[in-house]
Scaffold this active site. Structure first.
Site, mmCIF file in Angstrom:
data_model
loop_
_atom_site.group_PDB
_atom_site.id
_atom_site.type_symbol
_atom_site.label_atom_id
_atom_site.label_comp_id
_atom_site.label_asym_id
_atom_site.label_seq_id
_atom_site.Cartn_x
_atom_site.Cartn_y
_atom_site.Cartn_z
ATOM 1 N N PRO A 1 0.836 -1.229 0.117
ATOM 2 C CA PRO A 1 -0.250 0.220 0.276
ATOM 3 C C PRO A 1 0.885 1.220 0.365
ATOM 4 O O PRO A 1 2.328 1.446 0.982
ATOM 5 C CB PRO A 1 -0.589 0.090 1.631
ATOM 6 N N GLU A 2 0.210 2.156 -0.865
ATOM 7 C CA GLU A 2 1.258 3.227 -0.544
ATOM 8 C C GLU A 2 0.568 4.257 0.593
ATOM 9 O O GLU A 2 0.035 4.374 1.026
ATOM 10 C CB GLU A 2 0.345 4.470 -1.813
ATOM 11 N N ARG B 1 10.742 -3.183 -8.775
ATOM 12 C CA ARG B 1 9.949 -3.000 -9.051
ATOM 13 C C ARG B 1 9.452 -1.770 -10.172
ATOM 14 O O ARG B 1 9.876 -1.523 -11.168
ATOM 15 C CB ARG B 1 8.763 -1.580 -8.306
ATOM 16 N N LYS C 1 4.897 4.365 5.286
ATOM 17 C CA LYS C 1 4.039 2.875 5.350
ATOM 18 C C LYS C 1 3.326 2.591 6.674
ATOM 19 O O LYS C 1 3.363 1.580 7.250
ATOM 20 C CB LYS C 1 4.560 2.291 4.393
#
Ligand SMILES: [Zn+2]
Length: 267
Positions: free
Chosen positions: A2-3, A256, A52
């Site tokens: 999740p960001e 990523r 995060k």
């Protein structure tokens, strides 16, 4: 993963549900039982986020420190019997929040929380964030800007979607070295991240296209993707760029998938 907007939204939702209330804290799965007992039947003050990381503060300067990691979920709902592997449940008679699969879940003191935050870069969603701290490192770095934006010790809360989108919005080649970013470009990136991520918290999803590039404005079909939201480049590899019509590209960067338009974001 999740960001940051997801964590800030979660912090707001947890504060709404439990802030100022005495809560039960349990570990239905059992792995967190002793720590849960130490927080059980105390008053939660509020939940906050930095990047995060999520911090639930309880009376007596005690914190529940959570990092969701790749697969973790913290879900609010009616207090029905827990299912699956619930590491922690925070509950009142009306509402329960179940934490499953976190990368980190620990009881911490204020000084431990402060030490964690000191290792994190400024978070665009925090009102106390100082963008200078990130800029001092970016302006000297030879790594690509797309890698620097994802480095949580430089900037926290930005993930794969926001890094790709903010670079597209400012027409910056993702492979440009940090030291070749101008102060004006950094200022624009930061300001834009603050605005985009705040909207992400509000809507609980990531939308990054300007009003003139929405499906309605352009007469194009809306995006179909389980991430939702309208974006310029994220997960749009091989599709035509909304601005120039050229093909969106993808490559691996900082572990990523990176997405960008080589025409709009020229080296
Ligand atoms: Zn383009």
């Amino acid at each position: 993963v999740p960001e940051g907007h997801t964590l800030h939204r979660l912090a707001l939702d947890l504060t709404d549900a439990f802030g100022g209330r005495t809560v039960s804290v349990t570990s239905p799965q059992g792995r967190f039982a002793a720590s849960a007992t130490s927080l059980d039947q105390s008053r939660m003050i509020e939940a906050t986020a930095h990047g995060k990381h999520l911090f639930c503060e309880f009376d007596g300067e005690r914190f529940l420190h959570v990092h969701l990691g790749l697969i973790g979920k913290f879900q609010l709902g009616p207090p029905e019997p827990p299912w699956g592997e619930v590491r922690v449940r925070i509950a009142t008679p009306d509402v329960a929040a179940d934490l499953r699969g976190p990368q980190l879940c620990a009881v911490a003191t204020r000084s431990e929380i402060n030490a964690t935050m000191a290792e994190l870069g400024p978070d665009p969603l925090r009102p106390d964030a100082d963008p200078e701290l990130a800029w001092r490192r970016i302006r000297r770095a030879s790594r690509p800007i797309a890698a620097l934006l994802m480095d949580q010790t430089i900037l926290s809360g930005v993930g794969n979607v926001y890094r790709a989108e903010v670079l597209f919005r400012h027409r910056i080649d993702p492979y440009r070295a940090g030291k070749d970013i101008t102060p004006a470009e950094w200022h624009a990136i930061w300001t834009d991240l603050v605005a985009l991520m705040r909207e992400g918290v509000r809507n609980n999803r990531i939308d990054t296209v300007r009003p003139e590039h929405t499906p309605e404005a352009m007469g194009r079909p809306p995006r179909v993707d389980d991430h939702g939201g309208e974006v310029y480049v994220y997960r749009r590899a091989t599709l035509p760029c909304h601005l120039c019509g050229g093909e969106i590209r993808t490559a691996d960067l900082a572990a990523r998938n990176l997405f960008w338009c080589p025409t709009c974001q020229r080296p």
